[in-house]
Scaffold this motif. Structure first.
Motif, PDB file in Angstrom:
ATOM      1  N   GLY A   1      52.784  49.319  50.298  1.00  0.00           N
ATOM      2  CA  GLY A   1      53.193  49.188  51.691  1.00  0.00           C
ATOM      3  C   GLY A   1      53.876  50.470  52.134  1.00  0.00           C
ATOM      4  O   GLY A   1      54.259  51.307  51.312  1.00  0.00           O
ATOM      5  N   GLU A   2      54.010  50.636  53.445  1.00  0.00           N
ATOM      6  CA  GLU A   2      54.622  51.845  53.988  1.00  0.00           C
ATOM      7  C   GLU A   2      55.475  51.511  55.197  1.00  0.00           C
ATOM      8  O   GLU A   2      55.215  50.533  55.898  1.00  0.00           O
ATOM      9  CB  GLU A   2      53.535  52.836  54.436  1.00  0.00           C
ATOM     10  CG  GLU A   2      52.596  53.236  53.326  1.00  0.00           C
ATOM     11  CD  GLU A   2      51.434  54.081  53.819  1.00  0.00           C
ATOM     12  OE1 GLU A   2      51.502  54.626  54.944  1.00  0.00           O
ATOM     13  OE2 GLU A   2      50.443  54.186  53.084  1.00  0.00           O
ATOM     14  N   LEU A   3      56.481  52.348  55.424  1.00  0.00           N
ATOM     15  CA  LEU A   3      57.298  52.268  56.618  1.00  0.00           C
ATOM     16  C   LEU A   3      57.268  53.644  57.256  1.00  0.00           C
ATOM     17  O   LEU A   3      57.666  54.631  56.619  1.00  0.00           O
ATOM     18  CB  LEU A   3      58.735  51.853  56.274  1.00  0.00           C
ATOM     19  CG  LEU A   3      59.708  51.745  57.436  1.00  0.00           C
ATOM     20  CD1 LEU A   3      59.248  50.687  58.440  1.00  0.00           C
ATOM     21  CD2 LEU A   3      61.096  51.422  56.922  1.00  0.00           C
ATOM     22  N   LEU A   4      56.763  53.725  58.486  1.00  0.00           N
ATOM     23  CA  LEU A   4      56.655  55.002  59.187  1.00  0.00           C
ATOM     24  C   LEU A   4      57.956  55.310  59.908  1.00  0.00           C
ATOM     25  O   LEU A   4      58.742  54.397  60.200  1.00  0.00           O
ATOM     26  CB  LEU A   4      55.482  54.963  60.164  1.00  0.00           C
ATOM     27  CG  LEU A   4      54.118  54.653  59.547  1.00  0.00           C
ATOM     28  CD1 LEU A   4      53.035  54.700  60.630  1.00  0.00           C
ATOM     29  CD2 LEU A   4      53.782  55.607  58.423  1.00  0.00           C
ATOM     30  N   PRO A   5      58.214  56.577  60.226  1.00  0.00           N
ATOM     31  CA  PRO A   5      59.482  56.941  60.875  1.00  0.00           C
ATOM     32  C   PRO A   5      59.725  56.241  62.208  1.00  0.00           C
ATOM     33  O   PRO A   5      60.857  56.039  62.597  1.00  0.00           O
ATOM     34  CB  PRO A   5      59.365  58.451  61.090  1.00  0.00           C
ATOM     35  CG  PRO A   5      58.312  58.907  60.181  1.00  0.00           C
ATOM     36  CD  PRO A   5      57.398  57.749  59.937  1.00  0.00           C
ATOM     37  N   ASP A   6      58.667  55.833  62.895  1.00  0.00           N
ATOM     38  CA  ASP A   6      58.841  55.149  64.181  1.00  0.00           C
ATOM     39  C   ASP A   6      59.112  53.655  64.020  1.00  0.00           C
ATOM     40  O   ASP A   6      59.216  52.925  64.989  1.00  0.00           O
ATOM     41  CB  ASP A   6      57.631  55.373  65.084  1.00  0.00           C
ATOM     42  CG  ASP A   6      56.339  54.758  64.561  1.00  0.00           C
ATOM     43  OD1 ASP A   6      56.348  54.145  63.467  1.00  0.00           O
ATOM     44  OD2 ASP A   6      55.307  54.916  65.234  1.00  0.00           O
ATOM     45  N   GLY A   7      59.206  53.183  62.764  1.00  0.00           N
ATOM     46  CA  GLY A   7      59.491  51.780  62.493  1.00  0.00           C
ATOM     47  C   GLY A   7      58.252  50.937  62.253  1.00  0.00           C
ATOM     48  O   GLY A   7      58.359  49.764  61.916  1.00  0.00           O
ATOM     49  N   GLN A   8      57.072  51.528  62.421  1.00  0.00           N
ATOM     50  CA  GLN A   8      55.826  50.785  62.194  1.00  0.00           C
ATOM     51  C   GLN A   8      55.680  50.465  60.716  1.00  0.00           C
ATOM     52  O   GLN A   8      55.950  51.296  59.858  1.00  0.00           O
ATOM     53  CB  GLN A   8      54.643  51.624  62.663  1.00  0.00           C
ATOM     54  CG  GLN A   8      53.313  50.943  62.494  1.00  0.00           C
ATOM     55  CD  GLN A   8      52.160  51.829  62.936  1.00  0.00           C
ATOM     56  OE1 GLN A   8      52.348  52.918  63.445  1.00  0.00           O
ATOM     57  NE2 GLN A   8      50.963  51.360  62.713  1.00  0.00           N
ATOM     58  N   VAL A   9      55.255  49.252  60.425  1.00  0.00           N
ATOM     59  CA  VAL A   9      55.052  48.801  59.051  1.00  0.00           C
ATOM     60  C   VAL A   9      53.565  48.790  58.755  1.00  0.00           C
ATOM     61  O   VAL A   9      52.767  48.291  59.546  1.00  0.00           O
ATOM     62  CB  VAL A   9      55.631  47.384  58.848  1.00  0.00           C
ATOM     63  CG1 VAL A   9      55.289  46.840  57.471  1.00  0.00           C
ATOM     64  CG2 VAL A   9      57.135  47.393  59.074  1.00  0.00           C
TER      65      VAL A   9
END
Length: 76
Positions: A57-65
């Motif tokens: 899984g990933e968490l992007l800097p803009d908060g998108q999962v």
């Protein structure tokens, strides 16, 4: 109480490499260089601000999962 936007909390990119790493919104963002790794906790921070988790899984800097995207295992 002041509310911070995702951009205010996290810079767009932490990359200072001579050949810049892919940005967080690039399709190949996982190719960025790791700046902090904590395998005992199951995560790695990339210089583009992306958090990668051991479950893929990933968490992007803009908060998108981005949900885990493990390859399916072959069954015999």
């Amino acid at each position: 109480m002041r509310t911070l936007t995702p951009q205010a909390r996290q810079p767009r990119s932490r990359c200072t490499h001579k050949q810049p790493c892919p940005s967080a919104d690039s399709p190949d963002h996982e190719a960025a260089v790791a700046v902090s790794a904590h395998p005992e906790q199951g995560w790695t921070l990339l210089c583009n601000g992306v958090l990668l988790f051991d479950d893929t899984g990933e968490l992007l800097p803009d908060g998108q999962v981005i949900a885990p995207h493990r390859p399916l295992t072959a069954t015999a």
